[in-house]
Design a protein around this motif. Structure first.
Motif, PDB file in Angstrom:
ATOM      1  N   PRO A  51      14.420   3.847  -9.482  1.00 12.03           N
ATOM      2  CA  PRO A  51      13.436   4.272  -8.483  1.00 12.03           C
ATOM      3  C   PRO A  51      13.661   3.534  -7.168  1.00 12.03           C
ATOM      4  O   PRO A  51      14.125   2.402  -7.147  1.00 12.03           O
ATOM      5  CB  PRO A  51      12.088   3.889  -9.103  1.00 12.03           C
ATOM      6  N   ALA A  52      13.373   4.213  -6.093  1.00  9.47           N
ATOM      7  CA  ALA A  52      13.523   3.605  -4.772  1.00  9.47           C
ATOM      8  C   ALA A  52      12.551   2.445  -4.628  1.00  9.47           C
ATOM      9  O   ALA A  52      11.407   2.505  -5.087  1.00  9.47           O
ATOM     10  CB  ALA A  52      13.256   4.640  -3.691  1.00  9.47           C
ATOM     11  N   ALA A  53      13.035   1.399  -4.033  1.00 10.18           N
ATOM     12  CA  ALA A  53      12.180   0.225  -3.822  1.00 10.18           C
ATOM     13  C   ALA A  53      11.116   0.560  -2.784  1.00 10.18           C
ATOM     14  O   ALA A  53      11.361   1.307  -1.847  1.00 10.18           O
ATOM     15  CB  ALA A  53      13.025  -0.945  -3.351  1.00 10.18           C
ATOM     16  N   ARG A  54       9.944   0.025  -2.961  1.00 11.23           N
ATOM     17  CA  ARG A  54       8.883   0.226  -1.980  1.00 11.23           C
ATOM     18  C   ARG A  54       9.265  -0.470  -0.690  1.00 11.23           C
ATOM     19  O   ARG A  54       9.705  -1.617  -0.706  1.00 11.23           O
ATOM     20  CB  ARG A  54       7.566  -0.351  -2.483  1.00 11.23           C
ATOM     21  N   LYS A  55       9.091   0.234   0.387  1.00 10.48           N
ATOM     22  CA  LYS A  55       9.444  -0.355   1.674  1.00 10.48           C
ATOM     23  C   LYS A  55       8.207  -0.976   2.299  1.00 10.48           C
ATOM     24  O   LYS A  55       7.113  -0.460   2.197  1.00 10.48           O
ATOM     25  CB  LYS A  55      10.011   0.708   2.602  1.00 10.48           C
ATOM     26  N   GLY A  56       8.429  -2.078   2.963  1.00 14.46           N
ATOM     27  CA  GLY A  56       7.346  -2.716   3.693  1.00 14.46           C
ATOM     28  C   GLY A  56       6.608  -3.749   2.883  1.00 14.46           C
ATOM     29  O   GLY A  56       6.765  -3.876   1.673  1.00 14.46           O
ATOM     30  N   ARG A  57       5.801  -4.481   3.590  1.00 14.11           N
ATOM     31  CA  ARG A  57       4.998  -5.539   3.001  1.00 14.11           C
ATOM     32  C   ARG A  57       3.589  -5.032   2.754  1.00 14.11           C
ATOM     33  O   ARG A  57       3.072  -4.233   3.528  1.00 14.11           O
ATOM     34  CB  ARG A  57       4.982  -6.711   3.993  1.00 14.11           C
ATOM     35  N   GLU A  58       2.976  -5.487   1.697  1.00 15.83           N
ATOM     36  CA  GLU A  58       1.600  -5.099   1.412  1.00 15.83           C
ATOM     37  C   GLU A  58       0.677  -5.805   2.393  1.00 15.83           C
ATOM     38  O   GLU A  58       0.761  -7.009   2.588  1.00 15.83           O
ATOM     39  CB  GLU A  58       1.247  -5.481  -0.023  1.00 15.83           C
ATOM     40  N   ARG A  59      -0.197  -5.049   3.017  1.00 14.20           N
ATOM     41  CA  ARG A  59      -1.114  -5.591   4.024  1.00 14.20           C
ATOM     42  C   ARG A  59      -2.529  -5.101   3.740  1.00 14.20           C
ATOM     43  O   ARG A  59      -2.729  -4.158   2.997  1.00 14.20           O
ATOM     44  CB  ARG A  59      -0.701  -5.137   5.420  1.00 14.20           C
ATOM     45  N   THR A  60      -3.501  -5.736   4.385  1.00  7.65           N
ATOM     46  CA  THR A  60      -4.896  -5.330   4.277  1.00  7.65           C
ATOM     47  C   THR A  60      -5.383  -4.926   5.659  1.00  7.65           C
ATOM     48  O   THR A  60      -5.214  -5.672   6.622  1.00  7.65           O
ATOM     49  CB  THR A  60      -5.766  -6.481   3.738  1.00  7.65           C
ATOM     50  N   CYS A  61      -5.964  -3.751   5.767  1.00  7.54           N
ATOM     51  CA  CYS A  61      -6.459  -3.239   7.045  1.00  7.54           C
ATOM     52  C   CYS A  61      -7.598  -4.118   7.548  1.00  7.54           C
ATOM     53  O   CYS A  61      -8.533  -4.427   6.805  1.00  7.54           O
ATOM     54  CB  CYS A  61      -6.937  -1.802   6.870  1.00  7.54           C
ATOM     55  N   ASN A  62      -7.527  -4.522   8.818  1.00  9.20           N
ATOM     56  CA  ASN A  62      -8.565  -5.369   9.401  1.00  9.20           C
ATOM     57  C   ASN A  62      -9.857  -4.611   9.667  1.00  9.20           C
ATOM     58  O   ASN A  62     -10.891  -5.217   9.892  1.00  9.20           O
ATOM     59  CB  ASN A  62      -8.075  -5.993  10.706  1.00  9.20           C
ATOM     60  N   GLN A  63      -9.815  -3.273   9.643  1.00 10.15           N
ATOM     61  CA  GLN A  63     -11.005  -2.488   9.931  1.00 10.15           C
ATOM     62  C   GLN A  63     -11.736  -2.065   8.653  1.00 10.15           C
ATOM     63  O   GLN A  63     -12.911  -2.323   8.507  1.00 10.15           O
ATOM     64  CB  GLN A  63     -10.621  -1.252  10.754  1.00 10.15           C
ATOM     65  N   CYS A  64     -11.010  -1.437   7.713  1.00  9.28           N
ATOM     66  CA  CYS A  64     -11.686  -0.885   6.530  1.00  9.28           C
ATOM     67  C   CYS A  64     -11.434  -1.691   5.253  1.00  9.28           C
ATOM     68  O   CYS A  64     -12.104  -1.489   4.257  1.00  9.28           O
ATOM     69  CB  CYS A  64     -11.275   0.565   6.307  1.00  9.28           C
ATOM     70  N   GLY A  65     -10.453  -2.595   5.278  1.00 10.89           N
ATOM     71  CA  GLY A  65     -10.175  -3.429   4.121  1.00 10.89           C
ATOM     72  C   GLY A  65      -9.244  -2.789   3.097  1.00 10.89           C
ATOM     73  O   GLY A  65      -8.990  -3.362   2.050  1.00 10.89           O
ATOM     74  N   ALA A  66      -8.707  -1.589   3.392  1.00 12.75           N
ATOM     75  CA  ALA A  66      -7.796  -0.916   2.469  1.00 12.75           C
ATOM     76  C   ALA A  66      -6.466  -1.664   2.394  1.00 12.75           C
ATOM     77  O   ALA A  66      -6.016  -2.247   3.373  1.00 12.75           O
ATOM     78  CB  ALA A  66      -7.551   0.521   2.925  1.00 12.75           C
ATOM     79  N   VAL A  67      -5.851  -1.617   1.220  1.00 15.79           N
ATOM     80  CA  VAL A  67      -4.533  -2.223   1.047  1.00 15.79           C
ATOM     81  C   VAL A  67      -3.500  -1.128   1.268  1.00 15.79           C
ATOM     82  O   VAL A  67      -3.620  -0.031   0.733  1.00 15.79           O
ATOM     83  CB  VAL A  67      -4.393  -2.828  -0.364  1.00 15.79           C
ATOM     84  N   TYR A  68      -2.485  -1.405   2.083  1.00 15.23           N
ATOM     85  CA  TYR A  68      -1.451  -0.431   2.393  1.00 15.23           C
ATOM     86  C   TYR A  68      -0.117  -1.146   2.578  1.00 15.23           C
ATOM     87  O   TYR A  68      -0.058  -2.361   2.637  1.00 15.23           O
ATOM     88  CB  TYR A  68      -1.819   0.362   3.660  1.00 15.23           C
ATOM     89  N   ARG A  69       0.962  -0.380   2.643  1.00 18.11           N
ATOM     90  CA  ARG A  69       2.297  -0.943   2.852  1.00 18.11           C
ATOM     91  C   ARG A  69       2.786  -0.528   4.227  1.00 18.11           C
ATOM     92  O   ARG A  69       2.624   0.621   4.620  1.00 18.11           O
ATOM     93  CB  ARG A  69       3.271  -0.442   1.795  1.00 18.11           C
ATOM     94  N   SER A  70       3.409  -1.466   4.929  1.00 19.17           N
ATOM     95  CA  SER A  70       3.938  -1.177   6.250  1.00 19.17           C
ATOM     96  C   SER A  70       5.245  -1.925   6.452  1.00 19.17           C
ATOM     97  O   SER A  70       5.301  -3.137   6.236  1.00 19.17           O
ATOM     98  CB  SER A  70       2.926  -1.595   7.318  1.00 19.17           C
ATOM     99  N   PRO A  71       6.292  -1.219   6.876  1.00 21.25           N
ATOM    100  CA  PRO A  71       7.555  -1.897   7.135  1.00 21.25           C
ATOM    101  C   PRO A  71       7.511  -2.698   8.433  1.00 21.25           C
ATOM    102  O   PRO A  71       8.328  -3.573   8.658  1.00 21.25           O
ATOM    103  CB  PRO A  71       8.567  -0.757   7.220  1.00 21.25           C
ATOM    104  N   ARG A  72       6.550  -2.386   9.285  1.00 22.98           N
ATOM    105  CA  ARG A  72       6.409  -3.087  10.558  1.00 22.98           C
ATOM    106  C   ARG A  72       5.156  -3.948  10.541  1.00 22.98           C
ATOM    107  O   ARG A  72       4.350  -3.889   9.630  1.00 22.98           O
ATOM    108  CB  ARG A  72       6.294  -2.070  11.699  1.00 22.98           C
ATOM    109  N   THR A  73       5.013  -4.706  11.602  1.00 20.84           N
ATOM    110  CA  THR A  73       3.803  -5.511  11.757  1.00 20.84           C
ATOM    111  C   THR A  73       2.681  -4.594  12.218  1.00 20.84           C
ATOM    112  O   THR A  73       2.786  -3.963  13.259  1.00 20.84           O
ATOM    113  CB  THR A  73       4.016  -6.626  12.801  1.00 20.84           C
ATOM    114  N   SER A  74       1.632  -4.477  11.437  1.00 24.36           N
ATOM    115  CA  SER A  74       0.492  -3.651  11.811  1.00 24.36           C
ATOM    116  C   SER A  74      -0.780  -4.314  11.317  1.00 24.36           C
ATOM    117  O   SER A  74      -0.766  -5.090  10.368  1.00 24.36           O
ATOM    118  CB  SER A  74       0.627  -2.248  11.221  1.00 24.36           C
ATOM    119  N   LEU A  75      -1.875  -4.002  11.978  1.00 22.22           N
ATOM    120  CA  LEU A  75      -3.171  -4.574  11.607  1.00 22.22           C
ATOM    121  C   LEU A  75      -4.065  -3.551  10.913  1.00 22.22           C
ATOM    122  O   LEU A  75      -5.026  -3.923  10.247  1.00 22.22           O
ATOM    123  CB  LEU A  75      -3.886  -5.097  12.852  1.00 22.22           C
ATOM    124  N   TYR A  76      -3.763  -2.260  11.090  1.00 23.24           N
ATOM    125  CA  TYR A  76      -4.648  -1.213  10.598  1.00 23.24           C
ATOM    126  C   TYR A  76      -3.864  -0.216   9.752  1.00 23.24           C
ATOM    127  O   TYR A  76      -2.693   0.058   9.985  1.00 23.24           O
ATOM    128  CB  TYR A  76      -5.316  -0.492  11.777  1.00 23.24           C
TER     129      TYR A  76
END
Length: 108
Positions: free
Chosen positions: A4-29
């Motif tokens: 299986p393809a590796a998940r891209k990006g780092r796991e992050r937490t949205c500063n607005q809603c608190g959802a956990v998501y993956r982003s290959p770039r630096t993001s806050l939301y």
């Protein structure tokens, strides 16, 4: 070999809603709507930097009624902790608390 393809990006937490998501770039939301809500100054609903989750019950009640709001940081680029304060006259906030306490039968 089918791997299986590796998940891209780092796991992050949205500063607005608190959802956990993956982003290959630096993001806050996690999404454009969350980014726009934060830009408009809408109070965060969760997340590691959102202070309402650590408020006392009285402060949470004032926050839900709109008497306490986010007043800083002013710049979206500023990574410091959010600052919350009363956004109405203190006497008005006290009157609302007294009303809520009387409504629940707790007394002032």
């Amino acid at each position: 070999m089918n791997t299986p393809a590796a998940r891209k990006g780092r796991e992050r937490t949205c500063n607005q809603c608190g959802a956990v998501y993956r982003s290959p770039r630096t993001s806050l939301y996690c999404s454009t709507p969350c980014r726009k809500k934060a830009g408009r100054g809408t109070a965060p609903t969760g997340g590691p930097k959102a202070s309402p989750s650590s408020f006392s019950p009285i402060t949470k009640a004032l926050h839900l009624t709109g008497y306490i709001g986010r007043v800083g940081p002013l710049s979206a680029r500023d990574q410091s902790q959010p600052v919350y304060a009363l956004v109405v006259d203190p006497n008005e906030a006290y009157a609302e608390l007294a009303y809520q306490f009387d409504l629940k039968g707790w007394g002032s």
